[in-house]
Motif scaffolding. Structure first.
Motif, PDB file in Angstrom:
ATOM      1  N   GLY A  65       0.967  -1.309   0.078  1.00 32.51           N
ATOM      2  CA  GLY A  65      -0.040   0.045  -0.165  1.00 32.51           C
ATOM      3  C   GLY A  65       0.588   1.412   0.105  1.00 32.51           C
ATOM      4  O   GLY A  65       0.286   2.304  -0.068  1.00 32.51           O
ATOM      5  N   ARG A  66       2.178   1.247   0.168  1.00 34.05           N
ATOM      6  CA  ARG A  66       3.078   2.229   0.061  1.00 34.05           C
ATOM      7  C   ARG A  66       4.090   2.268  -0.956  1.00 34.05           C
ATOM      8  O   ARG A  66       4.440   3.292  -1.288  1.00 34.05           O
ATOM      9  CB  ARG A  66       3.465   2.436   1.828  1.00 34.05           C
ATOM     10  N   PHE A  67       4.613   1.150  -1.192  1.00 32.58           N
ATOM     11  CA  PHE A  67       5.526   0.958  -2.266  1.00 32.58           C
ATOM     12  C   PHE A  67       5.041   0.310  -3.486  1.00 32.58           C
ATOM     13  O   PHE A  67       4.085  -0.612  -3.656  1.00 32.58           O
ATOM     14  CB  PHE A  67       6.645   0.028  -1.861  1.00 32.58           C
ATOM     15  N   THR A  68       5.659   0.777  -4.648  1.00 33.45           N
ATOM     16  CA  THR A  68       5.116   0.182  -5.970  1.00 33.45           C
ATOM     17  C   THR A  68       6.309  -0.075  -6.767  1.00 33.45           C
ATOM     18  O   THR A  68       7.200   0.666  -6.804  1.00 33.45           O
ATOM     19  CB  THR A  68       4.205   1.211  -6.695  1.00 33.45           C
ATOM     20  N   ILE A  69       6.369  -1.343  -7.283  1.00 37.20           N
ATOM     21  CA  ILE A  69       7.359  -1.746  -8.008  1.00 37.20           C
ATOM     22  C   ILE A  69       6.814  -1.808  -9.570  1.00 37.20           C
ATOM     23  O   ILE A  69       5.773  -2.360  -9.844  1.00 37.20           O
ATOM     24  CB  ILE A  69       7.991  -3.124  -7.805  1.00 37.20           C
ATOM     25  N   SER A  70       7.893  -1.244 -10.448  1.00 41.08           N
ATOM     26  CA  SER A  70       7.434  -1.311 -11.906  1.00 41.08           C
ATOM     27  C   SER A  70       8.618  -1.414 -12.766  1.00 41.08           C
ATOM     28  O   SER A  70       9.759  -1.264 -12.125  1.00 41.08           O
ATOM     29  CB  SER A  70       6.616  -0.097 -12.183  1.00 41.08           C
ATOM     30  N   GLY A  71       8.454  -1.545 -14.079  1.00 38.01           N
ATOM     31  CA  GLY A  71       9.557  -1.906 -14.929  1.00 38.01           C
ATOM     32  C   GLY A  71       9.254  -1.096 -15.980  1.00 38.01           C
ATOM     33  O   GLY A  71       8.104  -0.980 -16.574  1.00 38.01           O
ATOM     34  N   ASP A  72      10.282  -0.502 -16.772  1.00 41.26           N
ATOM     35  CA  ASP A  72      10.422   0.155 -18.254  1.00 41.26           C
ATOM     36  C   ASP A  72      11.153  -0.763 -19.040  1.00 41.26           C
ATOM     37  O   ASP A  72      12.369  -0.622 -19.005  1.00 41.26           O
ATOM     38  CB  ASP A  72      10.958   1.497 -17.853  1.00 41.26           C
ATOM     39  N   ASN A  73      10.450  -1.261 -19.885  1.00 40.38           N
ATOM     40  CA  ASN A  73      10.982  -2.492 -20.663  1.00 40.38           C
ATOM     41  C   ASN A  73      12.145  -1.670 -21.926  1.00 40.38           C
ATOM     42  O   ASN A  73      13.037  -2.276 -22.234  1.00 40.38           O
ATOM     43  CB  ASN A  73      10.093  -3.231 -21.552  1.00 40.38           C
ATOM     44  N   THR A  74      11.826  -0.228 -22.066  1.00 40.38           N
ATOM     45  CA  THR A  74      12.593   0.266 -23.078  1.00 40.38           C
ATOM     46  C   THR A  74      14.191   0.831 -22.412  1.00 40.38           C
ATOM     47  O   THR A  74      14.898   1.058 -23.201  1.00 40.38           O
ATOM     48  CB  THR A  74      11.828   1.700 -23.653  1.00 40.38           C
ATOM     49  N   ARG A  75      14.020   0.848 -21.253  1.00 45.02           N
ATOM     50  CA  ARG A  75      15.040   1.192 -20.631  1.00 45.02           C
ATOM     51  C   ARG A  75      15.573   0.225 -19.738  1.00 45.02           C
ATOM     52  O   ARG A  75      16.820   0.304 -19.093  1.00 45.02           O
ATOM     53  CB  ARG A  75      14.885   2.369 -19.423  1.00 45.02           C
ATOM     54  N   ASN A  76      15.207  -1.119 -19.745  1.00 44.55           N
ATOM     55  CA  ASN A  76      15.676  -2.254 -18.852  1.00 44.55           C
ATOM     56  C   ASN A  76      15.868  -1.802 -17.580  1.00 44.55           C
ATOM     57  O   ASN A  76      16.866  -2.127 -17.014  1.00 44.55           O
ATOM     58  CB  ASN A  76      16.857  -2.842 -19.600  1.00 44.55           C
ATOM     59  N   THR A  77      14.766  -1.053 -16.955  1.00 47.92           N
ATOM     60  CA  THR A  77      15.331  -0.483 -15.715  1.00 47.92           C
ATOM     61  C   THR A  77      13.723  -0.855 -14.844  1.00 47.92           C
ATOM     62  O   THR A  77      12.813  -0.582 -15.124  1.00 47.92           O
ATOM     63  CB  THR A  77      15.457   0.929 -15.775  1.00 47.92           C
TER      64      THR A  77
END
Length: 125
Positions: A65-77
């Protein structure tokens, strides 16, 4: 597999911070990437992970509820957005990669093969 974590720093309680973890394109595609943290005198704790197969995300109870994980495939980050930070969130945060993709595996520290160097997050009260 090389993981480069950055974005740590000093923030006041209630504030936000975003951590980043850069990886190679291959790593980003075939490994589940996540974050653990370790506070002084404590064991390393699971924070969050994103399964490479389903893109499903899992979180530790203390950060839900406080942290969110995500990814950017274009930046591999991969990113970890941390909101409503408290002094209890103070720790070294480690970016990590696992070849597994199920919840039971991804919440187990022994299922992670590769670790970044860690970035320090300090939350002042």
């Amino acid at each position: 597999v090389q993981l480069q974590a950055y974005g740590g720093g000093l923030v006041q309680a209630g504030g936000s911070l975003r951590l980043s973890c850069a990886a190679s394109e291959r790593t980003f595609k075939i490994y589940s990437m996540g974050w653990f943290r370790q506070a002084p005198g404590k064991e390393r704790e699971f924070v969050a992970v994103r399964s490479y197969r389903s893109r499903t995300t899992y979180y530790g109870d203390s950060v839900k509820g406080r942290f969110t994980i995500s990814g950017d495939n274009t930046r591999n980050t991969m990113y970890l957005q941390m909101n409503s930070l408290t002094p209890e969130d103070t720790a070294v945060y480690y970016c990590t990669a696992s070849p597994y993709y199920t919840y039971s595996d991804l919440t187990s520290i022994i299922k992670y093969d590769y670790w970044g160097q860690g970035t320090l997050v300090t939350v002042s009260s």
